[in-house]
Scaffold this motif. Structure first.
Motif, PDB file in Angstrom:
ATOM      1  N   TRP A   1      15.938 -20.030  -7.933  1.00 40.87           N
ATOM      2  CA  TRP A   1      15.473 -18.654  -7.854  1.00 40.87           C
ATOM      3  C   TRP A   1      14.005 -18.531  -8.261  1.00 40.87           C
ATOM      4  O   TRP A   1      13.114 -18.746  -7.490  1.00 40.87           O
ATOM      5  N   GLY A   2      13.756 -18.148  -9.479  1.00 40.35           N
ATOM      6  CA  GLY A   2      12.385 -17.922  -9.931  1.00 40.35           C
ATOM      7  C   GLY A   2      11.986 -16.471  -9.803  1.00 40.35           C
ATOM      8  O   GLY A   2      12.711 -15.638  -9.244  1.00 40.35           O
ATOM      9  N   PRO A   3      10.813 -16.087 -10.337  1.00 44.26           N
ATOM     10  CA  PRO A   3      10.344 -14.698 -10.290  1.00 44.26           C
ATOM     11  C   PRO A   3      10.265 -14.190  -8.858  1.00 44.26           C
ATOM     12  O   PRO A   3       9.734 -14.870  -7.974  1.00 44.26           O
ATOM     13  N   GLN A   4      10.806 -13.000  -8.637  1.00 42.30           N
ATOM     14  CA  GLN A   4      10.861 -12.432  -7.297  1.00 42.30           C
ATOM     15  C   GLN A   4       9.814 -11.317  -7.125  1.00 42.30           C
ATOM     16  O   GLN A   4       9.593 -10.522  -8.036  1.00 42.30           O
ATOM     17  N   PRO A   5       9.186 -11.241  -5.941  1.00 47.08           N
ATOM     18  CA  PRO A   5       8.169 -10.206  -5.680  1.00 47.08           C
ATOM     19  C   PRO A   5       8.801  -8.860  -5.328  1.00 47.08           C
ATOM     20  O   PRO A   5       8.652  -8.331  -4.224  1.00 47.08           O
ATOM     21  N   ILE A   6       9.523  -8.293  -6.299  1.00 46.36           N
ATOM     22  CA  ILE A   6      10.264  -7.047  -6.087  1.00 46.36           C
ATOM     23  C   ILE A   6       9.295  -5.866  -6.024  1.00 46.36           C
ATOM     24  O   ILE A   6       8.315  -5.799  -6.769  1.00 46.36           O
ATOM     25  N   ARG A   7       9.598  -4.923  -5.121  1.00 50.89           N
ATOM     26  CA  ARG A   7       8.839  -3.684  -5.019  1.00 50.89           C
ATOM     27  C   ARG A   7       9.805  -2.499  -4.984  1.00 50.89           C
ATOM     28  O   ARG A   7      10.842  -2.552  -4.307  1.00 50.89           O
ATOM     29  N   VAL A   8       9.450  -1.431  -5.688  1.00 54.73           N
ATOM     30  CA  VAL A   8      10.283  -0.232  -5.766  1.00 54.73           C
ATOM     31  C   VAL A   8       9.876   0.771  -4.693  1.00 54.73           C
ATOM     32  O   VAL A   8       8.689   0.910  -4.382  1.00 54.73           O
TER      33      VAL A   8
ATOM     34  N   ASP B   1       7.850  -7.778  -1.359  1.00 55.86           N
ATOM     35  CA  ASP B   1       6.488  -7.539  -0.885  1.00 55.86           C
ATOM     36  C   ASP B   1       6.327  -7.855   0.589  1.00 55.86           C
ATOM     37  O   ASP B   1       5.352  -7.441   1.224  1.00 55.86           O
ATOM     38  N   ALA B   2       7.298  -8.573   1.174  1.00 51.20           N
ATOM     39  CA  ALA B   2       7.206  -8.957   2.585  1.00 51.20           C
ATOM     40  C   ALA B   2       7.631  -7.847   3.532  1.00 51.20           C
ATOM     41  O   ALA B   2       7.369  -7.931   4.742  1.00 51.20           O
ATOM     42  N   GLN B   3       8.280  -6.814   3.020  1.00 45.38           N
ATOM     43  CA  GLN B   3       8.772  -5.748   3.892  1.00 45.38           C
ATOM     44  C   GLN B   3       7.614  -4.934   4.466  1.00 45.38           C
ATOM     45  O   GLN B   3       6.633  -4.652   3.792  1.00 45.38           O
ATOM     46  N   GLU B   4       7.723  -4.567   5.734  1.00 47.05           N
ATOM     47  CA  GLU B   4       6.657  -3.846   6.429  1.00 47.05           C
ATOM     48  C   GLU B   4       6.379  -2.491   5.783  1.00 47.05           C
ATOM     49  O   GLU B   4       7.289  -1.747   5.439  1.00 47.05           O
ATOM     50  N   ASP B   5       5.092  -2.187   5.640  1.00 42.22           N
ATOM     51  CA  ASP B   5       4.686  -0.930   5.024  1.00 42.22           C
ATOM     52  C   ASP B   5       5.260   0.277   5.759  1.00 42.22           C
ATOM     53  O   ASP B   5       5.690   1.254   5.138  1.00 42.22           O
TER      54      ASP B   5
ATOM     55  N   TRP C   1       6.752   2.775 -14.498  1.00 42.47           N
ATOM     56  CA  TRP C   1       7.911   2.034 -14.993  1.00 42.47           C
ATOM     57  C   TRP C   1       7.542   0.564 -15.126  1.00 42.47           C
ATOM     58  O   TRP C   1       6.380   0.226 -15.307  1.00 42.47           O
ATOM     59  N   VAL C   2       8.494  -0.357 -15.008  1.00 39.39           N
ATOM     60  CA  VAL C   2       8.256  -1.776 -15.314  1.00 39.39           C
ATOM     61  C   VAL C   2       8.217  -2.668 -14.074  1.00 39.39           C
ATOM     62  O   VAL C   2       8.034  -3.884 -14.198  1.00 39.39           O
ATOM     63  N   VAL C   3       8.407  -2.097 -12.897  1.00 38.89           N
ATOM     64  CA  VAL C   3       8.361  -2.854 -11.647  1.00 38.89           C
ATOM     65  C   VAL C   3       7.423  -2.123 -10.690  1.00 38.89           C
ATOM     66  O   VAL C   3       7.485  -0.886 -10.606  1.00 38.89           O
ATOM     67  N   PRO C   4       6.548  -2.820  -9.970  1.00 42.15           N
ATOM     68  CA  PRO C   4       5.570  -2.131  -9.122  1.00 42.15           C
ATOM     69  C   PRO C   4       6.196  -1.478  -7.889  1.00 42.15           C
ATOM     70  O   PRO C   4       7.213  -1.938  -7.375  1.00 42.15           O
ATOM     71  N   TYR C   5       5.543  -0.418  -7.431  1.00 45.72           N
ATOM     72  CA  TYR C   5       5.953   0.250  -6.203  1.00 45.72           C
ATOM     73  C   TYR C   5       5.354  -0.451  -4.992  1.00 45.72           C
ATOM     74  O   TYR C   5       4.304  -1.101  -5.065  1.00 45.72           O
ATOM     75  N   HIS C   6       6.037  -0.307  -3.860  1.00 45.01           N
ATOM     76  CA  HIS C   6       5.574  -0.888  -2.596  1.00 45.01           C
ATOM     77  C   HIS C   6       4.421  -0.062  -2.036  1.00 45.01           C
ATOM     78  O   HIS C   6       4.364   1.157  -2.214  1.00 45.01           O
ATOM     79  N   GLU C   7       3.515  -0.721  -1.339  1.00 43.75           N
ATOM     80  CA  GLU C   7       2.360  -0.034  -0.758  1.00 43.75           C
ATOM     81  C   GLU C   7       2.783   1.065   0.217  1.00 43.75           C
ATOM     82  O   GLU C   7       2.111   2.094   0.340  1.00 43.75           O
ATOM     83  N   GLY C   8       3.891   0.853   0.918  1.00 40.40           N
ATOM     84  CA  GLY C   8       4.363   1.875   1.849  1.00 40.40           C
ATOM     85  C   GLY C   8       4.764   3.149   1.136  1.00 40.40           C
ATOM     86  O   GLY C   8       4.474   4.263   1.597  1.00 40.40           O
ATOM     87  N   SER C   9       5.426   3.004  -0.016  1.00 44.61           N
ATOM     88  CA  SER C   9       5.801   4.176  -0.812  1.00 44.61           C
ATOM     89  C   SER C   9       4.568   4.826  -1.419  1.00 44.61           C
ATOM     90  O   SER C   9       4.460   6.063  -1.450  1.00 44.61           O
ATOM     91  N   ILE C  10       3.647   4.009  -1.892  1.00 45.35           N
ATOM     92  CA  ILE C  10       2.432   4.552  -2.505  1.00 45.35           C
ATOM     93  C   ILE C  10       1.655   5.396  -1.502  1.00 45.35           C
ATOM     94  O   ILE C  10       1.106   6.449  -1.844  1.00 45.35           O
ATOM     95  N   ARG C  11       1.621   4.943  -0.251  1.00 45.10           N
ATOM     96  CA  ARG C  11       0.911   5.723   0.779  1.00 45.10           C
ATOM     97  C   ARG C  11       1.503   7.132   0.896  1.00 45.10           C
ATOM     98  O   ARG C  11       0.768   8.128   0.996  1.00 45.10           O
ATOM     99  N   LEU C  12       2.819   7.215   0.845  1.00 45.02           N
ATOM    100  CA  LEU C  12       3.472   8.529   0.913  1.00 45.02           C
ATOM    101  C   LEU C  12       3.185   9.346  -0.336  1.00 45.02           C
ATOM    102  O   LEU C  12       2.891  10.545  -0.254  1.00 45.02           O
ATOM    103  N   PHE C  13       3.261   8.715  -1.499  1.00 42.87           N
ATOM    104  CA  PHE C  13       3.009   9.438  -2.741  1.00 42.87           C
ATOM    105  C   PHE C  13       1.597  10.013  -2.767  1.00 42.87           C
ATOM    106  O   PHE C  13       1.374  11.118  -3.283  1.00 42.87           O
TER     107      PHE C  13
END
Length: 378
Positions: free
Chosen positions: A104-111, A266-270, A306-318
């Motif tokens: 496994w290892g650290p995963q590039p999770i995005r909220v 992080d690989a998911q399309e914006d 919070w403790v996990v970063p948001y995805h760029e696609g969500s940030i664009r909407l915010f």
């Protein structure tokens, strides 16, 4: 990191009127979620029904019994999103517990969004026949440790830390599972155990001869809260209105964390993330009230620091909604740096071919975080 789920007042002006015509989603989406019948699964079903009605999109939900089984399909690209918890978000990002294994290892999770409704608390309950009033009263008492549940035990450790205690200050009693720990409390084998306030075992304990009491957290106890966050930075103070001995009262002052958390990688399309987040916000009036605790998905409940970063696609909407601040961006950037530090450390260790991987990774991880000036958790 911020401890309170405060969002700028500008959120109050955000419209949540459904605008399905503006959504660009595929005809089928797939999420992983908690097991059938859980609050997380039921909320996913309700959200899926709103999506189907408004857009024609079919939401396929794959139940998973643990964090790994919910995260593996996401990593493989078999699902686009996962409605998970702190394990599949923060602990996956950190590369700890099951995610610290060599495969496994650290995963590039995005909220995308998180359910931070605060209806319940996630806390330590004590037998009501002990006269315990404060968490510090647990000193010398028997506290449940659940074998094979590191995340659960980390939560209990955090509450002990709030009280200025460690496991050396209490009598640890091992149980083979979560339910067994609460059966042990009811039957007098242990004095305290961790649970959500609305769990079945908690209600059972409350109606048992021993009874049940939930000690409270004092929001003004800054030193205690700081100790708690050193162990579990994902916790946030919260007043719960739902739970055993809490229903119908003014509430219980404790702590909780977002559940479920809708994540991807992080690989998911914006564009897909943007539209999925928009659907969650725009269709909120359509699914609100359709499952217990589902109200926490509303935009005004979001904690952008919070403790996990948001995805760029969500940030664009915010940003379009006017709710993303410079402080939120700075915090997000720091979380992305944390993920990169962890990933670099993992890659460096893999090149060494360490024999005792678990010990080597625990040491390497802590050293890397400390060297980068980042909080060392776990």
């Amino acid at each position: 990191m911020k401890f309170l789920t405060a969002v700028a007042a500008a959120l109050l002006g955000v419209s949540t009127a459904a605008s399905a015509a503006d959504l660009d989603l595929p005809k089928q989406l797939s999420w992983t979620a908690y097991g059938t019948g859980t609050a997380g699964y039921n909320q996913a079903v309700a959200i899926g029904a709103a999506l189907q009605t408004a857009t024609g999109t079919n939401l396929r939900i794959l139940p998973g019994k643990n964090d790994v089984s919910r995260t593996e399909p996401l990593r493989q690209g078999r699902v686009q999103f996962s409605a998970t918890g702190v394990g599949g978000s923060f602990m996956a990002q950190e590369g700890v517990f099951q995610f610290g294994e060599q495969k496994w290892g650290p995963q590039p999770i995005r909220v995308l969004l998180a359910n931070s409704g605060g209806a319940i608390n996630l806390t330590v309950g004590v037998a009501g026949d002990l006269g315990i009033q404060e968490f510090s009263d647990l000193k010398g008492k028997r506290v449940a440790w659940v074998t094979g549940a590191p995340a659960l035990n980390a939560n209990t450790t955090a509450y002990l830390a709030y009280a200025g205690l460690t496991w050396d200050d209490v009598e640890r009693v091992d149980f083979g599972g979560y339910s067994a720990s609460w059966k042990g409390l009811i039957e007098g084998q242990v004095d305290a155990a961790f649970a959500s306030t609305n769990s079945g075992p908690a209600y059972e304990a409350a109606s048992s001869p021993r009874g049940l009491f939930w000690p409270e957290i004092d929001e003004n106890n800054t030193e205690g809260l700081a100790r708690m966050q050193e162990i579990a930075p994902f916790f946030q103070t919260n007043t719960a209105k739902v739970g055993a001995n809490i229903d119908g009262t003014d509430g219980h002052k404790g702590a909780a964390y977002a559940y479920p958390v809708l994540v991807t990688t992080d690989a998911q399309e914006d564009a897909l993330v943007y539209n999925m987040t928009k659907a969650m916000i725009d269709l909120y009036p359509e699914y609100d009230g359709k499952a217990p605790g589902i109200g926490g998905w509303s935009i005004d409940n979001q904690n952008f620091e919070w403790v996990v970063p948001y995805h760029e696609g969500s940030i664009r909407l915010f940003k379009e909604l006017g709710v993303w601040t410079d402080a939120a961006q700075a915090h997000n950037d720091e979380l992305l740096r944390r993920q990169q530090v962890l990933q670099d450390a993992w890659n460096e260790l893999k090149e060494t071919g360490a024999d005792d991987w678990t010990t080597a990774w625990e040491t390497k991880r802590r050293e890397a975080l400390k060297a980068a000036g980042l909080q060392v958790v776990f």
